[in-house]
Write an enzyme that holds these catalytic residues in place. Structure first.
Site, mmCIF file in Angstrom:
data_model
loop_
_atom_site.group_PDB
_atom_site.id
_atom_site.type_symbol
_atom_site.label_atom_id
_atom_site.label_comp_id
_atom_site.label_asym_id
_atom_site.label_seq_id
_atom_site.Cartn_x
_atom_site.Cartn_y
_atom_site.Cartn_z
ATOM 1 N N GLY B 290 31.459 48.085 37.394
ATOM 2 C CA GLY B 290 32.407 46.982 37.491
ATOM 3 C C GLY B 290 31.919 45.971 38.506
ATOM 4 C CB SER B 291 33.844 43.449 40.403
ATOM 5 O OG SER B 291 34.679 43.247 39.305
ATOM 6 C CB THR B 292 30.729 47.181 43.333
ATOM 7 O OG1 THR B 292 30.536 48.085 42.253
ATOM 8 C CG2 THR B 292 32.066 47.469 44.004
ATOM 9 C CG PHE B 293 26.125 45.912 38.642
ATOM 10 C CD1 PHE B 293 25.335 46.944 39.106
ATOM 11 C CD2 PHE B 293 25.574 45.030 37.710
ATOM 12 C CE1 PHE B 293 24.041 47.110 38.647
ATOM 13 C CE2 PHE B 293 24.280 45.196 37.257
ATOM 14 C CZ PHE B 293 23.513 46.232 37.729
ATOM 15 C CE LYS B 294 32.461 40.353 38.345
ATOM 16 N NZ LYS B 294 33.908 40.257 38.531
#
Lengths: 360, 636
Positions: B290-294
């Site tokens: 999810g967004s932590t990968f951003k």
């Protein structure tokens, strides 16, 4: 009456006493276990020694020439005893051989008597037939037949070791009595043939020979005693483990006070023990040969030499077995191994030799 | 003449006798000197019996020498059947004392063996039982020292430490991996025995046992305990399927803490399933981040100079068309006009799709590789997973777009925290590790020390600074505000990922995560928290995982003695100002369809069902952002 050879006497006493000490050390554990008395073998051997010394004293007083006349009777009695002992019910079986007349815990081994009896007979035969002895058929053959008969009877027990001692000591006497060398070569060939026959007759003997070459092939069976003997000699090292400190006598070596007493001596006393034993034995043989050479009476000469040869042969056979030079034959070590008949007869033999020594 | 011949032969005989004696003596000397060693060894094996004495297993310490695993000395019953004279009494008394049937005991006492252990009843006896046995004064009955593994903090760090079996053999975790080092060498009391097994009165030989090597970990137990406590709290409050947390020193790759739920008690490992024991989730689990990968997308775009965060604007209309698919922003209606910094703060999906397009698939995936995804990090623990990254040939428009905001890839927590550490520490990817050094047991001097291992330089120092500051503003201004700590510059990123089952996304089943670090201008510690499928809570990383990460970060501040940052370093990263917002109308709607509308409120659910029956306060009211909204759930 001249004096006996005291040097020989002292050697014999020392060796016997040393034997008693080592028998005590070697047997105490088994003795405690079997009879709840660690001194049992010590006491018995002490008793045999006392009896033996009394006999030695008596015999040393008896003129050996008397045996010349009684030689045939002595041999006859010995043969009778040998025949009796193999009759079931009369003789008792010990260690797989019917070779004993049992009297309580003690026993008499007639083959021990035969060892001395046949020497007396052979000494008489050879000393009174000096001319015929050059003739193999007329001179040598009859005495060999007597020895072979004794051997055969002993093999019925069966006891190869004692049988061999008897046969070989007669051959030894023939050797000094001037029989041609070619005869002994033939005898050697026949001996090998005989050995082969014996092995075929009783296959356990081949196992003994194999286990002699490599005892580790069957460490729990036929190689067992050889290995246990090496386990005693090896770890003792040159200095030994100290008197009474043998480990192998703790049930590892069966009956350590008999055939394998020498390995316990080696284990406890190291090279020192070996040298004590060797020097005492060599001293005895040296004195005996000296007596034989000095003796002017041919019968006495042959008698002493026969006794000496027999003792030396048995001693070396035992030592060679214990150190692994020769396959196990089941022969005791004179003066040192536990055994009443053996010790008493050895002392009587020495009594005879001492009596001869008075003549020199 | 005749006599002379006889005498020659007699003397010859005597010479032969002498020669034979010399032969025998030589043979004896040969055996005693040349075969001495061989025969002594063989006979010693024959004569001696060994009573084994165990060496202590190595101690496992945290980085400050706090004991995490050591040994308690116990005694065990050892029988030497041949030495037991009073067999009847031994059977009767021993069976009574240790609680075995007499039949069973009789088997042990009469067994034909040199040494017999009564297993397991006679192992690891307490002192009063050992005392009773000693008081019997039975020959052939011995008590030998045996140690029992002890974990003073019980479940603490259980997956990393592992556990040992009844014979102190390592069966999982570091106990297994370093078993050879940890295991001591047996010593013994060697005594001589006769052929019947009786003890001889010869001197006993004592061979001292050798203790095993001690292990010093990178773990900081204070932080570890904080992690354990927070996970336990999360477990009781949120009842998730799984939960995990990792704390790392970003400047070396040293793991400071690591734990997960379910965990286990190493002393009572029999009560747990093998899955519970063996799955060390922080390195084994892999899922859509999810967004932590951003953060990876952001770092790549910055490194390649493809975006100006503060001055470039992006308009989010709520969704973006990619090929034939429509990708929605998580916020219904979108975020409207924002700078790219706000795109990061708001974790706006269409904004990241735009960044992904600017980067292009080759570049993006090459950076993903450089950050260490799709391969094991090489942490010194067993059971690490690889994760799954699209094969470049299969990456189309859609895949590029979803990867940019953290969907369609599968990563492990350890990959995640290692990569983010590299993104903020100046661009260096370090190999993570937990074993600091192996210590010699007597003096605790290091035998072998692990140094930090630089895998590669991923981005420049400048880019890394920018990434860290952007992530700081996520905490001060954006979705990570629940991790804000007064007086500290905290950076972070939330993550909310739908779980995939049989190739399809599961409804209402999320892994909520947060990755946070501080101080943002010089990171000393990174914390990653992931909660799998919590119940009864708004399913956002910022609401679920961020507060947990914050609590852990606060404990890290104490544990690592991190100083407060001087205030006002950069004006625009001030404390987030309070805003008023309008309460949306959600009554009568399906819960899933209004998730985006409820973002930013502290939602309190009652009842159960998929539809909202009632809300308080009512729609249209103006309230402080982050206020509580009570919602009654029910069926339609």
């Amino acid at each position: 009456m001249k004096k006996i050879d005291y040097k020989l006497f002292i050697f014999v006493v020392l060796l016997s006493l040393f034997g008693i000490l080592m028998i005590y050390s070697a047997s105490s554990i088994w003795s405690e276990y079997k009879f709840a008395d660690e001194f049992r073998y010590l006491k018995l051997q002490g008793l045999y020694f006392i009896i033996g010394m009394i006999m030695l004293y008596i015999v040393s007083k008896v003129d050996y020439r008397k045996y010349l006349k009684k030689a045939n009777i002595i041999l006859g009695i010995c043969f009778l005893l040998l025949i009796l002992v193999i009759i079931p019910g009369v003789g008792t079986i010990r260690n797989g051989s019917r070779s004993w007349f049992g009297i309580g815990g003690m026993g008499i081994q007639p083959s021990e008597f035969m060892k001395l009896g046949i020497i007396i007979f052979a000494a008489k035969y050879l000393s009174s037939n000096t001319k015929e002895i050059k003739n193999i058929v007329k001179g040598v053959f009859p005495i060999l037949m007597v020895a072979a008969l004794a051997f055969a009877l002993i093999m019925l027990q069966p006891d190869l070791g004692t049988g061999a001692i008897i046969l070989v000591s007669i051959i030894g006497l023939l050797f000094v009595s001037g029989v041609n060398m070619s005869f002994f070569i033939k005898i050697g060939a026949i001996g090998l043939l005989g050995l082969a026959m014996l092995i075929i007759a009783a296959p356990y003997r081949i196992r003994r020979i194999i286990s002699f070459i490599n005892p580790w092939t069957d460490p729990l069976g036929s190689g067992f005693q050889s290995i246990q003997s090496l386990y005693a000699i090896g770890p003792g090292g040159l200095l030994g483990m100290g008197l009474f400190n043998s480990v192998q006598k703790h049930f590892y070596l069966p009956e350590p006070q008999t055939d394998f007493i020498f390995s316990i001596i080696s284990e406890e006393l190291g090279i020192l023990g070996i040298l004590i034993v060797s020097i005492l034995f060599i001293g005895i043989f040296y004195r005996c040969i000296k007596i034989a050479i000095k003796c002017d009476n041919l019968f006495g000469k042959y008698l002493v030499f026969g006794i000496t040869f027999q003792l030396a042969f048995q001693t070396l056979l035992n030592l060679a077995v214990v150190v692994g030079l020769v396959p196990i034959t089941g022969v005791t070590l004179p003066f040192l191994s536990y055994g009443g008949s053996s010790l008493i007869l050895s002392l009587i033999s020495m009594g005879i030799v001492l009596n001869v020594s008075r003549d020199t | 003449m005749f006599f002379k011949d006889i005498h020659i032969r007699m003397r010859l005989f005597f010479v032969i006798v002498i020669i034979l004696f010399l032969t025998v003596i030589s043979k004896v000397i040969y055996i005693q000197v040349f075969e001495y060693d061989k025969l002594s060894k063989l006979s010693s094996d024959l004569w001696s019996r060994n009573l084994p004495i165990e060496g202590n297993r190595g101690i496992i310490y945290d980085r400050n020498f706090t004991i995490l695993a050591d040994n308690i000395t116990t005694t065990s019953l050892v029988l030497i059947p041949n030495q037991i004279k009073e067999k009847e009494r031994a059977i009767k008394e021993l069976s009574k004392i240790i609680g075995v049937s007499e039949e069973e005991m009789s088997k042990h006492v009469n067994k034909k063996t040199s040494i017999e252990r009564v297993h397991p009843e006679g192992r690891r006896l307490s002192f009063d039982i050992a005392d009773k046995i000693a008081a019997l004064n039975l020959e052939g009955v011995y008590l030998v020292k045996e140690s029992k593994r002890n974990y003073p903090y019980d479940k603490n760090l259980s997956h990393v430490l592992g556990y040992v079996g009844i014979d102190n053999q390592g069966l999982s975790g570091l106990e297994l991996q370093y078993n050879e080092y940890l295991t001591g060498e047996y010593g013994s009391i060697k005594y001589f025995s006769d052929a019947k097994g009786n003890k001889l009165k010869l001197n006993e030989i004592y061979e001292e046992p050798q203790d095993g090597v001690n292990i010093l970990l990178t773990i900081n137990n204070e932080i570890q305990m904080s992690v354990e406590r927070e996970l336990d709290n999360a477990l009781s409050k949120l009842n998730p399927e799984k939960a995990l947390a990792i704390v790392m020193d970003p400047n070396s790759g040293e793991i400071l803490a690591m734990s997960s739920r379910p965990n286990f008690s190493p002393s009572n490992y029999q009560d747990y399933t093998l899955e519970e024991i063996n799955r060390n989730l922080p390195i084994w689990m892999n899922y859509e981040p999810g967004s932590t990968f951003k953060i990876i997308t952001l770092a790549t775009a910055l490194e390649e100079n493809l975006v100006d965060l503060e001055n470039e604007h992006f308009y989010d209309g709520g969704s973006v068309r990619v090929a034939n698919a429509k990708i929605k922003c998580w916020k219904a209606g979108g975020h409207g006009d924002q700078t790219f910094l706000q795109v990061v703060e708001n974790s706006c999906n269409p904004g990241f799709v735009a960044l992904g397009r600017r980067i292009g698939k080759e570049k993006l995936f090459s950076y993903i590789d450089k950050f260490g995804f799709g391969e094991k990090t090489g942490i010194d623990l067993n059971g690490e997973a690889t994760g799954i990254i699209f094969d470049l040939d299969n990456v189309g428009e859609v895949e590029l777009a979803t990867t940019a905001f953290g969907q369609g890839v599968s990563v492990t927590p350890i990959q995640q925290i290692t990569a983010v550490s590299a993104a903020i520490n100046g661009g260096k990817l370090y190999k993570p590790y937990v074993v600091k050094s192996l210590l010699e047991p007597e003096t605790n001097s290091p035998i072998l020390t692990n140094e930090k291992t630089l895998v590669r330089n991923v981005i420049s120092n400048e880019t890394s600074k920018k990434v860290a500051l952007a992530l700081e503003s996520v905490v001060t201004n954006g979705s990570g505000r629940n991790a804000y700590i007064e007086g500290y510059r905290v950076g972070g990123k939330t993550g909310t990922a739908q779980k995939v089952k049989d190739g399809a996304y599961m409804q209402g089943n999320y892994i909520l995560s947060f990755i946070g670090f501080l101080p943002a201008d010089n990171p000393k510690v990174v914390v990653y928290v992931a909660i799998d499928n919590p119940k009864g809570v708004v399913q956002y990383g910022g609401t679920v995982a961020a507060p947990i990460a914050k609590a852990i970060l606060e404990d890290c501040i104490t544990a690592l003695d991190i100083k407060k940052s001087s205030k006002g370093t950069e004006k625009k990263y001030q404390l987030w100002e309070k805003k008023y917002v309008t309460v949306p109308d959600v009554t009568g709607k399906k819960l899933n369809s209004v998730k985006g509308l409820l973002y930013g409120f502290d939602v309190n659910y009652t009842g159960s069902g998929e539809y909202i029956k009632f809300q308080s306060p009512k729609a249209g009211e103006r309230v402080l952002e982050g206020s509580k909204i009570r919602i009654l759930l029910g069926d339609k």
